[in-house]
Design a protein around this motif. Structure first.
Motif, short mmCIF file in Angstrom:
data_model
loop_
_atom_site.label_atom_id
_atom_site.label_comp_id
_atom_site.label_asym_id
_atom_site.label_seq_id
_atom_site.Cartn_x
_atom_site.Cartn_y
_atom_site.Cartn_z
N CYS A 254 0.81 -1.21 0.00
CA CYS A 254 0.00 0.00 0.00
C CYS A 254 0.85 1.27 0.00
CB CYS A 254 -0.91 0.04 1.22
SG CYS A 254 -2.08 -1.33 1.24
N HIS A 255 2.05 1.15 0.52
CA HIS A 255 2.92 2.33 0.57
C HIS A 255 4.35 1.87 0.40
CE1 HIS A 255 3.94 0.96 4.61
NE2 HIS A 255 2.66 1.00 4.96
N THR A 281 -6.66 1.57 8.59
CA THR A 281 -6.93 0.23 8.06
C THR A 281 -6.58 -0.83 9.11
OG1 THR A 281 -6.58 0.81 5.75
CG2 THR A 281 -6.15 -1.46 6.34
N ASP A 282 -7.40 -1.87 9.17
CA ASP A 282 -7.05 -3.02 10.00
C ASP A 282 -6.19 -3.96 9.18
OD1 ASP A 282 -6.83 -5.21 11.58
OD2 ASP A 282 -8.99 -5.57 11.82
N LEU A 283 -4.92 -4.09 9.54
CA LEU A 283 -4.02 -4.92 8.74
C LEU A 283 -4.42 -6.39 8.79
CD1 LEU A 283 -0.54 -3.40 9.61
CD2 LEU A 283 -2.01 -2.91 7.66
N ALA A 284 -4.98 -6.82 9.93
CA ALA A 284 -5.47 -8.19 10.09
C ALA A 284 -4.44 -9.22 9.64
CB ALA A 284 -6.78 -8.37 9.31
N SER A 351 2.53 14.44 -1.49
CA SER A 351 2.32 13.99 -0.12
C SER A 351 3.65 13.68 0.55
CB SER A 351 1.44 12.75 -0.13
OG SER A 351 1.67 11.97 1.01
N VAL A 353 4.27 11.31 2.34
CA VAL A 353 4.49 9.86 2.37
C VAL A 353 5.24 9.41 1.10
CG1 VAL A 353 2.42 9.02 1.19
CG2 VAL A 353 3.32 7.77 3.15
N LYS B 80 -4.06 3.08 -8.22
CA LYS B 80 -3.18 3.89 -7.36
C LYS B 80 -3.80 3.94 -5.98
CE LYS B 80 -2.38 8.47 -7.77
NZ LYS B 80 -2.11 9.74 -8.42
N HIS B 81 -3.01 3.65 -4.96
CA HIS B 81 -3.53 3.71 -3.60
C HIS B 81 -4.08 5.12 -3.32
CE1 HIS B 81 -3.70 3.62 0.78
NE2 HIS B 81 -3.67 2.30 0.69
N THR B 83 -4.61 6.91 -0.71
CA THR B 83 -3.94 7.79 0.25
C THR B 83 -2.47 7.99 -0.09
OG1 THR B 83 -5.28 6.60 1.86
CG2 THR B 83 -3.78 8.27 2.71
N THR B 84 -1.78 6.91 -0.38
CA THR B 84 -0.33 7.02 -0.51
C THR B 84 0.12 7.22 -1.96
OG1 THR B 84 0.05 4.66 -0.86
CG2 THR B 84 -0.09 5.41 1.41
N LYS B 86 0.72 4.94 -4.04
CA LYS B 86 1.52 3.79 -4.50
C LYS B 86 0.78 3.06 -5.62
CE LYS B 86 4.50 0.16 -3.61
NZ LYS B 86 5.93 0.15 -3.26
N LYS B 105 -3.56 -15.04 -0.05
CA LYS B 105 -3.57 -13.62 -0.42
C LYS B 105 -4.98 -13.13 -0.67
CE LYS B 105 0.83 -12.32 -2.48
NZ LYS B 105 1.42 -11.80 -3.73
N LYS B 108 -6.59 -12.62 2.57
CA LYS B 108 -6.04 -11.46 3.28
C LYS B 108 -6.60 -10.15 2.73
CE LYS B 108 -1.87 -8.97 2.81
NZ LYS B 108 -0.44 -8.99 2.51
N TRP B 109 -6.60 -10.04 1.41
CA TRP B 109 -7.01 -8.76 0.83
C TRP B 109 -8.51 -8.55 0.87
CZ3 TRP B 109 -3.88 -4.91 0.64
CH2 TRP B 109 -2.51 -5.16 0.54
N LYS B 111 -10.37 -9.63 3.26
CA LYS B 111 -10.60 -9.29 4.66
C LYS B 111 -10.27 -7.81 4.91
CE LYS B 111 -9.44 -10.99 9.27
NZ LYS B 111 -8.55 -11.91 10.01
N ARG B 112 -9.09 -7.38 4.47
CA ARG B 112 -8.64 -6.03 4.75
C ARG B 112 -9.46 -5.00 3.97
NH1 ARG B 112 -2.37 -5.02 3.88
NH2 ARG B 112 -2.20 -6.40 5.67
N ASN B 115 -13.18 -4.63 4.90
CA ASN B 115 -13.25 -3.87 6.13
C ASN B 115 -13.09 -2.36 5.85
OD1 ASN B 115 -13.53 -3.65 8.89
ND2 ASN B 115 -11.31 -3.72 9.25
N ASP B 116 -12.20 -2.01 4.92
CA ASP B 116 -12.00 -0.61 4.58
C ASP B 116 -13.22 -0.02 3.87
OD1 ASP B 116 -9.46 -0.54 5.62
OD2 ASP B 116 -8.46 -0.99 3.71
#
Lengths: 376, 139
Positions: A254-255, A281-284, A351, A353, B80-81, B83-84, B86, B105, B108-109, B111-112, B115-116
């Motif tokens: 993500c970054h 974000t919850d990395l979980a 930014s 970041v 592109k993310h 916020t960041t 990326k 994977k 994981k994604w 789930k994450r 949630n977002d």
């Protein structure tokens, strides 16, 4: 009177290369962007001084130390003579000029060696990398700056002396340093030109420059960081930092994968403990992944690194603080405070970041001074 | 003797060739099938729909960001993310062979990111609809 070769080819080459190196090193000293150029001329000066010391024993008649072995007292006495308008004309170095030669060589050596240790200490780079702590490197840097200023003052003194002598004896001394020729009494010895040695010097300097700019710096950094054309300047290559594929994958999705050496271990511990609210974000992450990441980050955290950024960031953070953002550490704030608002807002930056917008080596985590360039 | 070394050399090349291939544990279809297995447990399950997946993908779900905030409304394009900034590699398997090849994977994604975007986990129905939609995307 006759025309005599006084300054042999290697002596003249040494003189102008030494003068040029000092001038360029002086002019490139303020901006980190030119650090690679600055350092090149530092190494070149060191090599030139080494050559001149040998040439002072093995060179042409007027280049030998024995031909201008005067005491400092003799130098002062000669200066007084000149100021009263009656200085004797010397074919080679006069007693005052001799002192300038010795002092310039000594100061040059001091400047080069302090420079070597400044880079080795502060940046942990170059021939003296790792031989000194960052704190010691910063003290040596003071010495580097003082000796460089003294050397500049001496250069001005030397130039004044050349001007006064040229006027006093109605001859063009700078031209003689180009052609090597002077008017001399019939019995004056002539120097051999030593053209072959001069040619070898030129070849050596050119080869060193080519190696430095095309291989030692340019080639590896472009290759290692994956840059194409258009890198505006040559960036420095420092030591490679510890890496970890899982960390790069998990933290770099993500970054930018911010290198562990940019925050202390307690920050990384807090980061993973609070992973359910990781900047919204919850990395979980599952337990084994979390543990593996934390192990890598703690083992390579700022306090474990001798890198400039790591040491300076770490020492700027209060012991009771455990910041999660690198941009909140006092060192980061101080280091970035002079950057114009317009540069932050620029489409190429946007930014805080986005480290990689200005730091070409952000991905590698090295944050070398010379790899920093604000895109405009 | 010669023949033997020739054979073993060939074997070696085959094995080396296999090892050099990117190893994808599963195909997107296998992953879809396993999501379908989960979905069947829900009463009234009537299969997945690409159209429903597309509208789910492009809609907001009560949060500031949606799937398209980072993946763009063209899943075959690089995103592109939000916020960041990326870069996010294309999500559609047709444009990026790595996608939906590793169950861990995918897990994981979903789930994450669910949630977002939704503030909860996604149902098997929602996941299956989205993957069905993504599989219809041509490069």
């Amino acid at each position: 009177m006759k025309r005599v070769l006084v300054w042999d080819v290697p002596t003249r080459l040494f003189h102008w290369l030494f003068a040029t190196s000092f001038a360029i090193a002086w002019l490139t000293s303020e901006n980190d962007q030119w650090l690679s150029v600055h350092t090149f001329f530092g190494y070149l000066m060191l090599g030139l001084i080494g050559f001149r010391l040998i040439w002072g024993v093995a060179g042409g008649h007027y280049a030998r130390f024995t031909s201008f072995r005067y005491s400092p007292m003799a130098g002062l006495a000669y200066l007084r003579q000149v100021l009263s308008g009656s200085g004797t004309r010397y074919l080679g170095h006069n007693p005052a000029g001799s002192q300038a030669v010795y002092l310039l060589l000594a100061l040059g050596l001091a400047v080069c060696i302090t420079g070597l240790f400044t880079q080795g200490g502060e940046e942990q780079q170059g021939a003296a990398a790792g031989l000194m702590s960052i704190a010691a490197g910063r003290m040596v840097k003071e010495g580097h700056e003082i000796t460089a200023i003294l050397m500049l003052l001496l250069v001005f003194g030397h130039l004044a002396g050349v001007a006064v002598e040229s006027w006093l004896h109605k001859e063009n001394l700078p031209r003689s340093m180009v052609t090597g020729i002077k008017d001399a009494p019939e019995d004056a010895p002539a120097s051999r030109p030593y053209r072959l040695t001069g040619a070898m010097m030129l070849v050596a300097v050119t080869a060193f420059g080519a190696w430095w700019f095309f291989y030692a710096l340019h080639h590896p950094i472009e290759k290692r960081l994956g840059y194409g054309e258009g890198v505006p300047h040559v960036a420095f290559v420092g030591t490679k930092l510890p890496d970890n594929a899982q960390w790069r994958e998990e933290c770099g999705s993500c970054h930018l994968a911010f290198h562990p050496s940019l925050l202390p271990a307690r920050s990384w511990q807090r980061m993973m403990a609070e992973q359910e609210k990781h900047f919204g974000t919850d990395l979980a992450l599952d337990e084994s992944t979390s543990k593996a990441l934390l192990d890598f980050m703690v083992n390579n955290a700022a306090e474990k690194s001798a890198r400039e950024a790591a040491v300076k960031i770490n020492s700027s953070i209060k012991p009771e603080d455990a910041p999660l953002r690198i941009t909140e550490t006092p060192y980061w704030v101080k280091k970035h405070q002079d950057i114009a608002e317009s540069d932050w807002r620029s489409a190429k930056v946007k930014s805080k970041v986005n480290c990689g917008a200005c730091h070409q080596d952000a991905e590698a985590g090295t944050f070398e001074d010379a790899a920093m360039h604000i895109p405009r | 003797m010669l023949r033997k070394s020739y054979t073993s050399g060939l074997m070696f090349m085959v094995i080396a060739g296999l090892a050099a291939q990117p190893v994808f544990a599963e195909t997107p279809d296998q992953i879809l099938a396993s999501i379908q297995n989960d979905a069947k447990a829900t009463p009234g399950f009537q299969g997945f729909s690409a159209a429903r997946g597309e509208s789910f993908f492009k809609a907001k779900h009560g949060k500031e960001s949606s799937c398209v905030s980072c993946h763009t409304d063209n899943p075959a394009a690089q995103g592109k993310h939000a916020t960041t900034g990326k870069p996010v590699q294309p999500l559609a398997p047709s444009a990026n062979a790595e996608r939906f090849s590793d169950p861990a994977k995918v897990e994981k994604w979903f789930k994450r990111n669910c949630n977002d975007v939704l503030g909860r986990v996604c149902t098997a129905q929602e996941k299956g609809d989205v993957l069905t939609y993504l599989l219809t995307i041509k490069k």
